[in-house]
Design a protein around this motif. Structure first.
Motif, mmCIF file in Angstrom:
data_model
loop_
_atom_site.group_PDB
_atom_site.id
_atom_site.type_symbol
_atom_site.label_atom_id
_atom_site.label_comp_id
_atom_site.label_asym_id
_atom_site.label_seq_id
_atom_site.Cartn_x
_atom_site.Cartn_y
_atom_site.Cartn_z
ATOM 1 N N UNK A 33 -3.200 -2.620 -6.904
ATOM 2 C CA UNK A 33 -2.378 -3.310 -5.214
ATOM 3 C C UNK A 33 -3.081 -2.581 -4.323
ATOM 4 N N UNK A 34 -2.117 -3.029 -3.381
ATOM 5 C CA UNK A 34 -1.876 -2.421 -1.654
ATOM 6 C C UNK A 34 -1.361 -2.231 -1.301
ATOM 7 N N UNK A 35 -1.331 -0.751 -0.626
ATOM 8 C CA UNK A 35 0.245 -0.422 0.524
ATOM 9 C C UNK A 35 -0.359 0.442 1.305
ATOM 10 N N UNK A 53 -4.566 0.301 -3.278
ATOM 11 C CA UNK A 53 -5.594 0.633 -2.376
ATOM 12 C C UNK A 53 -4.490 0.443 -1.391
ATOM 13 N N UNK A 54 -5.056 1.254 0.198
ATOM 14 C CA UNK A 54 -4.549 1.977 0.881
ATOM 15 C C UNK A 54 -4.948 1.504 2.627
ATOM 16 N N UNK A 55 -4.380 1.515 3.480
ATOM 17 C CA UNK A 55 -4.930 0.604 4.775
ATOM 18 C C UNK A 55 -5.585 2.091 5.402
ATOM 19 N N UNK A 56 -5.499 3.199 4.782
ATOM 20 C CA UNK A 56 -7.171 4.055 5.943
ATOM 21 C C UNK A 56 -8.615 4.139 4.899
ATOM 22 N N UNK A 57 -8.263 3.206 4.055
ATOM 23 C CA UNK A 57 -9.774 2.917 2.828
ATOM 24 C C UNK A 57 -10.580 2.054 3.743
ATOM 25 N N UNK A 58 -11.288 2.767 3.731
ATOM 26 C CA UNK A 58 -12.573 2.293 4.714
ATOM 27 C C UNK A 58 -13.283 1.377 4.340
#
Length: 72
Positions: A33-35, A53-58
């Motif tokens: 999932x994503x947050x 996975x997160x917003x800051x994952x390039x």
């Protein structure tokens, strides 16, 4: 739900989505999932085996991730 093996959650760190994610992990499903940001809840899910996975994952691209996860 017996035929479904991979489950992907949007906002997996929220209280409702994380509860569902925990349920499916306990049922032996592959959960991802994503947050937007890391939290104690997302860390706990990762410790249980969820791929979060997160917003800051390039390299993160949510659409590609969902498509690739469904193909596993």
């Amino acid at each position: 739900m017996k035929n479904i093996e991979n489950i992907y959650f949007i906002a997996i760190g929220g209280i409702e989505m994380s509860a569902l994610a925990r349920y499916f992990i306990a049922e032996g499903k592959h959960v991802a999932g994503y947050d937007k940001t890391p939290s104690v809840i997302t860390q706990d899910l990762q410790n249980l085996g969820a791929d979060v996975h997160f917003d800051n994952d390039k390299k993160f691209n949510i659409l590609n991730n969902i498509i690739n996860y469904q193909l596993k």
